[in-house]
Design a protein around this motif. Structure first.
Motif, PDB file in Angstrom:
ATOM      1  N   SER A  80     -11.889   9.044  -4.153  1.00  0.00           N
ATOM      2  CA  SER A  80     -11.257   8.731  -2.880  1.00  0.00           C
ATOM      3  C   SER A  80      -9.739   8.828  -3.023  1.00  0.00           C
ATOM      4  N   VAL A  81      -9.062   9.062  -1.903  1.00  0.00           N
ATOM      5  CA  VAL A  81      -7.626   9.332  -1.977  1.00  0.00           C
ATOM      6  C   VAL A  81      -6.837   8.138  -2.510  1.00  0.00           C
ATOM      7  N   GLY A  82      -7.314   6.917  -2.266  1.00  0.00           N
ATOM      8  CA  GLY A  82      -6.593   5.748  -2.736  1.00  0.00           C
ATOM      9  C   GLY A  82      -6.741   5.483  -4.212  1.00  0.00           C
ATOM     10  N   GLU A  83      -7.666   6.185  -4.868  1.00  0.00           N
ATOM     11  CA  GLU A  83      -7.904   5.988  -6.294  1.00  0.00           C
ATOM     12  C   GLU A  83      -7.045   6.898  -7.161  1.00  0.00           C
ATOM     13  N   LEU A  84      -6.170   7.663  -6.553  1.00  0.00           N
ATOM     14  CA  LEU A  84      -5.461   8.729  -7.249  1.00  0.00           C
ATOM     15  C   LEU A  84      -4.569   8.219  -8.367  1.00  0.00           C
ATOM     16  N   SER A  85      -3.837   7.116  -8.128  1.00  0.00           N
ATOM     17  CA  SER A  85      -2.861   6.644  -9.115  1.00  0.00           C
ATOM     18  C   SER A  85      -3.035   5.154  -9.374  1.00  0.00           C
ATOM     19  N   ALA A  86      -3.393   4.807 -10.605  1.00  0.00           N
ATOM     20  CA  ALA A  86      -3.524   3.397 -10.978  1.00  0.00           C
ATOM     21  C   ALA A  86      -2.168   2.704 -10.966  1.00  0.00           C
ATOM     22  N   ILE A  87      -1.133   3.410 -11.394  1.00  0.00           N
ATOM     23  CA  ILE A  87       0.208   2.827 -11.427  1.00  0.00           C
ATOM     24  C   ILE A  87       0.655   2.432 -10.024  1.00  0.00           C
ATOM     25  N   ALA A  88       0.396   3.289  -9.033  1.00  0.00           N
ATOM     26  CA  ALA A  88       0.786   2.989  -7.658  1.00  0.00           C
ATOM     27  C   ALA A  88       0.097   1.725  -7.154  1.00  0.00           C
ATOM     28  N   LEU A  89      -1.181   1.576  -7.473  1.00  0.00           N
ATOM     29  CA  LEU A  89      -1.926   0.387  -7.057  1.00  0.00           C
ATOM     30  C   LEU A  89      -1.426  -0.860  -7.779  1.00  0.00           C
ATOM     31  N   LEU A  90      -1.072  -0.725  -9.054  1.00  0.00           N
ATOM     32  CA  LEU A  90      -0.565  -1.863  -9.819  1.00  0.00           C
ATOM     33  C   LEU A  90       0.808  -2.302  -9.325  1.00  0.00           C
ATOM     34  N   PHE A  91       1.615  -1.358  -8.862  1.00  0.00           N
ATOM     35  CA  PHE A  91       2.890  -1.715  -8.233  1.00  0.00           C
ATOM     36  C   PHE A  91       2.634  -2.570  -6.996  1.00  0.00           C
ATOM     37  N   GLY A  92       1.639  -2.158  -6.208  1.00  0.00           N
ATOM     38  CA  GLY A  92       1.287  -2.935  -5.029  1.00  0.00           C
ATOM     39  C   GLY A  92       0.806  -4.327  -5.387  1.00  0.00           C
ATOM     40  N   PHE A  93       0.033  -4.438  -6.465  1.00  0.00           N
ATOM     41  CA  PHE A  93      -0.462  -5.736  -6.931  1.00  0.00           C
ATOM     42  C   PHE A  93       0.704  -6.635  -7.329  1.00  0.00           C
ATOM     43  N   GLY A  94       1.658  -6.074  -8.049  1.00  0.00           N
ATOM     44  CA  GLY A  94       2.829  -6.850  -8.446  1.00  0.00           C
ATOM     45  C   GLY A  94       3.623  -7.334  -7.250  1.00  0.00           C
ATOM     46  N   TYR A  95       3.740  -6.493  -6.236  1.00  0.00           N
ATOM     47  CA  TYR A  95       4.482  -6.879  -5.026  1.00  0.00           C
ATOM     48  C   TYR A  95       3.782  -8.031  -4.304  1.00  0.00           C
ATOM     49  N   TYR A 129      -6.891   9.134 -20.105  1.00  0.00           N
ATOM     50  CA  TYR A 129      -6.461   7.848 -19.574  1.00  0.00           C
ATOM     51  C   TYR A 129      -5.056   7.939 -18.984  1.00  0.00           C
ATOM     52  N   LEU A 130      -4.245   8.831 -19.524  1.00  0.00           N
ATOM     53  CA  LEU A 130      -2.895   8.992 -18.992  1.00  0.00           C
ATOM     54  C   LEU A 130      -2.956   9.537 -17.565  1.00  0.00           C
ATOM     55  N   ASP A 131      -3.853  10.501 -17.344  1.00  0.00           N
ATOM     56  CA  ASP A 131      -4.039  11.024 -15.989  1.00  0.00           C
ATOM     57  C   ASP A 131      -4.543   9.929 -15.056  1.00  0.00           C
ATOM     58  N   ARG A 132      -5.493   9.127 -15.518  1.00  0.00           N
ATOM     59  CA  ARG A 132      -6.040   8.052 -14.679  1.00  0.00           C
ATOM     60  C   ARG A 132      -4.931   7.066 -14.300  1.00  0.00           C
ATOM     61  N   LEU A 133      -4.002   6.849 -15.218  1.00  0.00           N
ATOM     62  CA  LEU A 133      -2.957   5.866 -14.978  1.00  0.00           C
ATOM     63  C   LEU A 133      -1.937   6.347 -13.967  1.00  0.00           C
ATOM     64  N   PHE A 134      -1.583   7.618 -14.030  1.00  0.00           N
ATOM     65  CA  PHE A 134      -0.534   8.134 -13.154  1.00  0.00           C
ATOM     66  C   PHE A 134      -1.107   8.917 -11.975  1.00  0.00           C
ATOM     67  N   VAL A 135      -1.754  10.015 -12.204  1.00  0.00           N
ATOM     68  CA  VAL A 135      -2.348  10.795 -11.114  1.00  0.00           C
ATOM     69  C   VAL A 135      -3.705  11.297 -11.583  1.00  0.00           C
ATOM     70  N   GLY A 136      -4.733  10.480 -11.408  1.00  0.00           N
ATOM     71  CA  GLY A 136      -6.079  10.868 -11.796  1.00  0.00           C
ATOM     72  C   GLY A 136      -6.627  11.931 -10.870  1.00  0.00           C
ATOM     73  N   MET A 137      -7.701  12.569 -11.259  1.00  0.00           N
ATOM     74  CA  MET A 137      -8.281  13.648 -10.482  1.00  0.00           C
ATOM     75  C   MET A 137      -9.617  13.218  -9.882  1.00  0.00           C
ATOM     76  N   GLY A 138      -9.844  13.609  -8.654  1.00  0.00           N
ATOM     77  CA  GLY A 138     -11.123  13.358  -8.006  1.00  0.00           C
ATOM     78  C   GLY A 138     -11.228  11.941  -7.478  1.00  0.00           C
ATOM     79  N   LEU A 148       0.810  -1.222   0.000  1.00  0.00           N
ATOM     80  CA  LEU A 148       0.000   0.000   0.000  1.00  0.00           C
ATOM     81  C   LEU A 148       0.845   1.274   0.000  1.00  0.00           C
ATOM     82  N   ILE A 149       2.139   1.150   0.289  1.00  0.00           N
ATOM     83  CA  ILE A 149       2.990   2.340   0.424  1.00  0.00           C
ATOM     84  C   ILE A 149       2.991   3.216  -0.826  1.00  0.00           C
ATOM     85  N   PRO A 150       3.116   2.670  -2.049  1.00  0.00           N
ATOM     86  CA  PRO A 150       3.082   3.564  -3.221  1.00  0.00           C
ATOM     87  C   PRO A 150       1.822   4.415  -3.295  1.00  0.00           C
TER      88      PRO A 150
END
Length: 333
Positions: A201-216, A190-199, A29-31
């Protein structure tokens, strides 16, 4: 002299423990946490602190003074619940609303059933859904800082208020607008959604960050991919069919996968050991159910997002899934 030691099952031991598994989830969850703190600033730190401290404190008090047994806060499960609840809230949520959510998550959804390993529903999701129904105004306030500098008080303190992507689509379609017009007005990227989307919940901000967590989590073998991938596949197929039939009224698969709580819920909450099926086929059926319910709510329901409701509904079906799809007993063909 060798001694024969007799002990009850299980006899197969693993180096993994509840504490080590939960610690890995925290690391995963850190990313997402770092991205949210950098973007939202002090407000996000306060949100995380209130949620985590309240969850840990409530679990300690309940185990020691109500259940009369040793505290279980050392296994990090309460920390996970606090982090996930905070990541599922708008950054503007008042601290007392967050505290009420932790009472429901820990006091009702978890400890009422006996604590970790015995709860039927995912505690963080239960707390979020309770807050969404009880405090809809606070839970749908998507005010965000105008810039990172303003979030940390290093400049102008302006804020921007706007609907989430799913909310904008839902509201636009209700007024008779087409998706083409809505997309042009809301400037979906879609690029914004992938890296730093807008609006959202706070955990939904970055898809890339969540995908890093999934890989870990996959690399550490903390979770199996069956649930998450079956959710994504179901969402992609269901939304893809309707999008091909009427692209003016139904959003495309990529939009549905990158928006809302899809990634956060499918990676970190639907995969909860306690509230998900035990067998591989059971996990696939469970994931398909979550994906279908989510998309039905998104397309045809009153709420723009359906992930939380879908997980809770499928949590309640898990006992039946375990009966229908269970592991073969040891020694049986």
């Amino acid at each position: 002299m060798n001694k024969l030691l007799v002990s009850p099952a299980p006899h197969h031991h693993s180096p993994n423990s509840t504490k080590s598994l939960m610690r890995d989830v925290v690391v995963a969850l850190i990313p997402a946490i770092v991205v949210s703190v950098v973007y939202y600033g002090w407000a996000e730190l306060l949100l995380l602190a209130v949620s985590v401290v309240s969850c840990v404190g409530l679990e300690y008090l309940i185990t020691r003074f109500f259940l009369k047994r040793p505290s279980t806060v050392g296994d990090y499960s309460a920390v996970i619940t606090g982090l996930l609840l905070a990541l599922n809230l708008p950054v503007t949520t008042p601290w007392w609303v967050v505290f009420i959510g932790t009472v429901v998550a820990i006091g009702v959804a978890k400890m009422t059933f006996g604590g970790i390993g015995q709860n039927i529903f995912n505690p963080a999701i239960a707390g979020r859904v309770f807050l969404l129904i009880s405090f809809p105004t606070y839970m749908t306030d998507w005010t965000r800082p105008a810039s990172i500098a303003s979030a940390w008080g290093c400049g102008a303190t302006d804020a921007v208020t706007g609907a989430t992507s799913l909310g904008a689509v839902k509201e636009g379609l209700m007024t008779g607008a087409s998706l083409t017009d809505i997309s042009a007005y809301a400037d979906f990227s879609y690029l914004d959604r992938l890296f730093v989307g807008m609006g959202g919940s706070v955990g939904e901000l970055s898809a890339i960050a969540l995908l890093f967590g999934f890989g870990y989590l996959l690399a550490r073998k903390v979770i199996r991919p069956h649930i998450t991938l079956s959710i994504w596949a179901t969402v992609a197929v269901f939304s893809g069919i309707l999008w091909l039939v009427d692209p003016a009224q139904f959003t495309d698969p990529l939009f549905n996968l990158l928006t809302g709580g899809m990634l956060l819920g499918s990676i970190f909450m639907a995969t909860d050991y306690v509230t998900s099926p035990m067998s591989d086929w059971g996990c696939i059926i469970y994931g398909i159910g979550i994906g279908l319910i989510t998309m039905v709510i998104r397309y045809f329901g009153a709420y723009p997002e359906g992930m939380s409701f879908a997980i809770l509904i499928m949590n309640s079906v898990v006992p039946l899934i375990n009966i229908a799809f269970h592991h073969k007993k040891y020694g049986r063909k």
